[in-house]
Design a protein around this motif. Structure first.
Motif, mmCIF file in Angstrom:
data_model
loop_
_atom_site.group_PDB
_atom_site.id
_atom_site.type_symbol
_atom_site.label_atom_id
_atom_site.label_comp_id
_atom_site.label_asym_id
_atom_site.label_seq_id
_atom_site.Cartn_x
_atom_site.Cartn_y
_atom_site.Cartn_z
ATOM 1 N N MET A 134 0.819 -1.220 0.000
ATOM 2 C CA MET A 134 0.000 0.000 0.000
ATOM 3 C C MET A 134 0.846 1.260 0.000
ATOM 4 N N ALA A 135 0.246 2.322 -0.554
ATOM 5 C CA ALA A 135 0.883 3.634 -0.485
ATOM 6 C C ALA A 135 0.378 4.353 0.753
ATOM 7 N N ASN A 136 1.288 5.075 1.383
ATOM 8 C CA ASN A 136 0.980 5.775 2.618
ATOM 9 C C ASN A 136 1.829 7.048 2.660
ATOM 10 N N PRO A 137 1.293 8.161 3.180
ATOM 11 C CA PRO A 137 2.111 9.397 3.201
ATOM 12 C C PRO A 137 3.178 9.354 4.296
ATOM 13 N N ASP A 138 4.133 8.441 4.166
ATOM 14 C CA ASP A 138 5.124 8.198 5.232
ATOM 15 C C ASP A 138 6.126 9.342 5.337
ATOM 16 N N MET A 139 6.462 9.696 6.587
ATOM 17 C CA MET A 139 7.437 10.755 6.811
ATOM 18 C C MET A 139 8.455 10.323 7.852
ATOM 19 N N ILE A 140 9.656 10.856 7.707
ATOM 20 C CA ILE A 140 10.690 10.562 8.706
ATOM 21 C C ILE A 140 10.527 11.508 9.881
ATOM 22 N N LYS A 141 10.400 10.922 11.077
ATOM 23 C CA LYS A 141 10.374 11.758 12.293
ATOM 24 C C LYS A 141 11.397 11.188 13.261
ATOM 25 N N HIS A 142 12.297 12.047 13.727
ATOM 26 C CA HIS A 142 13.381 11.606 14.609
ATOM 27 C C HIS A 142 14.088 10.386 14.034
ATOM 28 N N GLY A 143 14.329 10.386 12.756
ATOM 29 C CA GLY A 143 15.118 9.324 12.138
ATOM 30 C C GLY A 143 14.371 8.030 11.862
ATOM 31 N N THR A 144 13.078 7.964 12.196
ATOM 32 C CA THR A 144 12.347 6.714 11.927
ATOM 33 C C THR A 144 11.048 7.016 11.168
#
Ligand code: FCB
Length: 440
Positions: free
Chosen positions: A354-364
């Motif tokens: 699946m596609a998801n609006p993933d973002m890096i927060k604090h390196g994860t």
């Protein structure tokens, strides 16, 4: 994850998938221009006119990417070979391109990863598009020559090979809906392309058998189709939707015939002598791959054939693509494919994710949505296996965030996040969760 490796049969293959144009970087290594480059360069076709010129720069970073695959504990990697990298003008071999797939293959073997190749994942060389591409019956021969060229080089080390990724997308989506290259909206082009795709598929299978290769299959994308209401018109519309989407290609390859209702519209447009091509199209396969993402709901309308709309915004929870999450469809397709088309032939899920609006927060990157999505679909597979369907493996789409075709770089399907400015890779929570499930 709510499953572990040991919940599946011992020989079940866990893998992940990508495709050439979506990750490699087509401006490198002497690759030729493809119909995706020109489609993307034409206003209105692709979000922000993005293209695969650099993509994930996998061409240079493939060792790091293969490490992600082996470190996660995957058994197999489904990759694709770009026709335009191997033969920039569609016919003349490019030594640099052949060398790349040779290095990539050895890189997999060194890491204990089984190479599962797809010959064509959509980057048609422009020189062949100029000659009508999939509409030209000669494409079967051109594709056979490409198959011979690349497989003479790497075929000795392939675990499995399929000729063409998702005939429906290459045919209908690209020639009837105009949503993918070459962006046509023409029923005649569609009918001819859909038939030639299968002819090219069969030609490639025969070519590889001739080279002494085995474990050859086909990869079909299926979308569960339902009528919006029980009205006669919606039900009839759904038969067409299911016919041109799901049944046309499986029917051609496994039954030597196309759905009657589809032929009522296609017949006047079919290439001469098409009925004689099934000997090639039905070249026996060793397995059948299913790519599955979602379902569709169909409503009859008064437009010309096929006289229906696919209605957006169904009631189920959706992914970043706006696709409804419907794992039952996967279960139903596995059962139906065995019962109506493939019998005892091994089935594989060759794509799901699946596609998801993933973002890096604090390196994860925290992506519980993807973990839940994969849980639901792996469990649909377990249900099918419990019912006696011979499902032998599952490839998660995708290893990396990548070029999602007409939607550019915005839709993130990866288990590994890619920053498209720095090209830095960051494994997501779903990557770590799968790794731990595969250890158990
Ligand atoms: C499939 C394609 C693949 C990717 C996923 C999301 O149709 O095979 O390249 O775009 O969808």
């Amino acid at each position: 994850m709510n499953f572990k490796r040991s919940d599946f049969p011992e020989t079940f293959l866990f893998g992940t998938a990508t495709s050439a144009y979506q990750i490699e970087g087509h401006s490198f290594g002497g690759a030729g221009q493809t119909h995706w480059d020109t489609f993307a360069a034409t206003p209105g076709n692709v979000v922000r006119a993005e293209h695969g010129g650099i993509a994930c720069d996998h061409y240079h970073r493939y060792e790091e990417d293969l490490d992600f695959i082996s470190n996660a504990g995957f058994d197999a990697y489904r990759f694709s070979t770009s026709w335009a990298r191997v033969m920039p003008d569609g016919v003349t071999p490019n030594p640099e391109g052949l060398d790349f797939y040779d290095r990539l293959t050895d890189g997999m073997l060194e890491r204990g990863i089984k190479p599962c190749a797809t010959l064509y994942h959509w980057e048609l060389p422009s020189a062949l598009a100029d000659k009508g591409g999939w509409q030209n019956p000669d494409i079967a021969k051109w594709f056979g020559d490409f198959t011979e060229c690349i497989m003479e080089r790497i075929g000795d080390r392939m675990h499995s090979v399929a000729p063409i990724n998702e005939p429906w997308c290459v045919g209908w989506l690209s020639h009837f809906l105009g949503a993918h290259a070459p962006g046509l909206r023409d029923i005649r082009a569609t009918a001819r392309a859909m038939h030639h795709i299968l002819l090219a598929h069969g030609t490639a299978i025969q070519m590889m058998r001739g080279l002494g290769m085995s474990n050859l299959g086909g990869v079909f994308n299926l979308e569960w189709s339902e009528p919006e209401t029980e009205s006669e018109a919606d039900i009839a519309a759904n038969v067409l939707s299911d016919g041109y989407y799901n049944r046309f290609f499986l029917g051609g390859v496994f039954q030597g015939k196309y759905p009657e209702k589809i032929m009522e519209a296609f017949e006047p447009h079919m290439p001469e002598g098409w009925q004689d091509d099934f000997g090639t199209i039905q070249a026996p396969l060793d397995w059948c791959g299913i790519n599955y993402y979602t379902r569709r709901i169909v409503r009859a309308n008064d437009d010309p054939w096929p006289s229906h709309d696919v209605i957006p915004n169904g009631p189920l929870p959706k992914t970043q693509m706006g696709w409804e999450i419907y794992p039952d469809g996967l279960y139903k397709f596995l059962k139906r494919t065995k019962e109506e088309y493939t019998g005892d032939l091994p089935l594989f899920i060759t794509e799901n994710g699946m596609a998801n609006p993933d973002m890096i927060k604090h390196g994860t990157v925290n992506d519980p949505e993807r973990i839940s999505f994969l849980n639901q679909h792996f469990n649909a597979v377990r249900r099918a296996i419990a019912d006696g369907v011979p499902v032998n493996g599952f490839f998660v789409w995708s290893l990396l965030d990548n070029y999602e075709w007409a939607l550019g770089y915005e839709k993130r399907f990866g288990l590994v996040h890619v920053d498209f400015v720095t090209l830095e890779r960051t494994p997501k929570a779903s990557y770590h969760a799968l790794k731990s499930a595969l250890e158990q």
